[in-house]
Design a protein around this motif. Structure first.
Motif, PDB file in Angstrom:
ATOM      1  N   UNK A   1      31.411  44.680  38.028  1.00 49.08           N
ATOM      2  CA  UNK A   1      30.140  44.496  38.137  1.00 49.08           C
ATOM      3  C   UNK A   1      29.800  43.473  39.520  1.00 49.08           C
ATOM      4  N   UNK A   2      30.927  42.778  39.872  1.00 48.80           N
ATOM      5  CA  UNK A   2      30.689  41.744  40.765  1.00 48.80           C
ATOM      6  C   UNK A   2      30.652  42.409  42.163  1.00 48.80           C
TER       7      UNK A   2
ATOM      8  N   UNK B   1      37.716  42.372  30.079  1.00 47.72           N
ATOM      9  CA  UNK B   1      36.471  41.543  30.412  1.00 47.72           C
ATOM     10  C   UNK B   1      36.675  41.365  31.826  1.00 47.72           C
ATOM     11  N   UNK B   2      37.972  40.958  32.162  1.00 45.22           N
ATOM     12  CA  UNK B   2      38.019  40.602  33.787  1.00 45.22           C
ATOM     13  C   UNK B   2      37.796  41.738  34.527  1.00 45.22           C
TER      14      UNK B   2
ATOM     15  N   UNK C   1      34.147  42.430  34.691  1.00 52.24           N
ATOM     16  CA  UNK C   1      33.441  41.441  35.446  1.00 52.24           C
ATOM     17  C   UNK C   1      33.597  41.892  36.858  1.00 52.24           C
TER      18      UNK C   1
END
Lengths: 192, 141
Positions: free
Chosen positions: A71-72, A64-65, A68
């Motif tokens: 995407x960021x 998940x990290x 994230x």
């Protein structure tokens, strides 16, 4: 950005200290976690010094990290108000391509991010009032280079810990993780 | 020099309801702004999930090389975020002012449908005034 300071292996005297007023000496209610990912998303190191809440199991949390951050990075590259021509959203970005973020802050934590030219991503989670940790992350990256990458027994792309192998290899790999984690702990304790 | 590049307002489902660009080279067409708004909505939610402590309410400030992004989430889930130059001060206060304008000129407008794109003249007018006042206060012009 200067990644290779040319210093000797155990020269940590030039380590950047925490910004004044933020090193409280105790974690309190705040978390301190470090992730290191390589460019393929493999989590090379996950280290927590203080963490109160774990919502997901470790591998889900790491995926998940990584997602994230991926995407960021796309988001910041596209949102960049200064460059006129930006790529399309969703296209994987090379390290250093496009504008990249270096930190974000929520009310409970601050996440500092650094990506090396080889795609090694370092993430440091600290308490929200911390200052800019870009220099600290560079220093941690140098520790990684000195103690992990330069170790001839370390297989790139694998998590940094000792694996079952030849007796002799196990000893050296144990030394690797010990040296790296000891120095890392010492350094991060000055930041907390 | 402190300047605001753009303002986004996202409804509670993640759809973009307002986008205003204040003169940046990175002006976006509608599709891109819609995509970015939804992307932000998801990432805001994921950052809450990844929190190592309880009580996280999502990203409030994102710092990048060429811009800062300040985000304010109301209690109802509507998100206001502004893209500005790095180091711009008082953006949280500005976001609260914009939220007040939103409640006064959009929500109290009887013809406004909830969660739909904002098409209220008074809101646009007062928003420009607030941004101008902010710009004057910060830059002195």
């Amino acid at each position: 950005m200067q990644f290779f300071s040319g210093s000797s292996v155990v020269d940590v005297s030039l380590s950047p200290t925490a910004p004044p007023g933020t090193a409280t000496g105790h974690a309190g209610n705040n978390a301190n976690v470090l992730y290191i990912f390589n460019r393929n998303g493999v989590c090379l190191l996950y280290r927590e010094w203080h963490r109160l809440l774990r919502t997901l199991d470790a591998s889900q949390d790491q995926k998940l990290m990584f997602g994230l951050l991926f995407s960021l990075r796309s988001f910041t590259a596209k949102m960049d108000p200064v460059s006129a021509d930006k790529g399309n959203l969703g296209v994987p970005l090379l390290p250093g391509q496009g504008c990249s973020f270096y930190s974000f802050r929520t009310n409970t934590y601050k996440l500092s991010f650094m990506e090396s030219p080889s795609g090694i991503k370092l993430i440091l989670i600290t308490h929200p009032k911390t200052g800019d940790h870009r220099e600290s992350l560079k220093h941690i990256y140098n520790l990684y280079v000195e103690y992990v990458v330069k170790n001839p027994l370390y297989v790139t792309g694998t998590p940094i810990k000792y694996a079952s192998a030849h007796v002799c290899n196990v000893y050296f790999l144990y030394l690797l993780s010990e040296l790296f984690t000891t120095n890392l702990d010492q350094y991060v304790k000055t930041l907390i | 020099m402190a300047a605001i590049y753009s303002l986004f307002i996202i409804n509670k489902s993640g759809g973009l309801i307002f986008y205003k660009d204040y003169g940046s080279a990175g002006r976006m067409d509608t599709n891109d702004s819609l995509r970015l708004a939804s992307l932000w909505h998801s990432m805001h939610a994921i950052s809450q999930q990844l929190s190592p402590t309880t009580g996280c309410s999502g990203i409030e400030l994102l710092q990048a090389d060429t811009f800062d992004l300040h985000c304010f989430q109301s209690l109802t889930g509507t998100k206001f975020f502004v893209v500005c130059e790095p180091g711009t001060l008082h953006m949280e206060a500005l976001l609260k002012v914009i939220y007040e304008l939103y409640t006064d000129y959009v929500l109290k407008n009887p013809f406004y449908e909830m969660e739909m794109p904002i098409r209220c003249e008074l809101f646009d007018l007062n928003l420009s005034q607030a941004i101008q006042k902010d710009r004057v206060a910060l830059l002195g012009r």
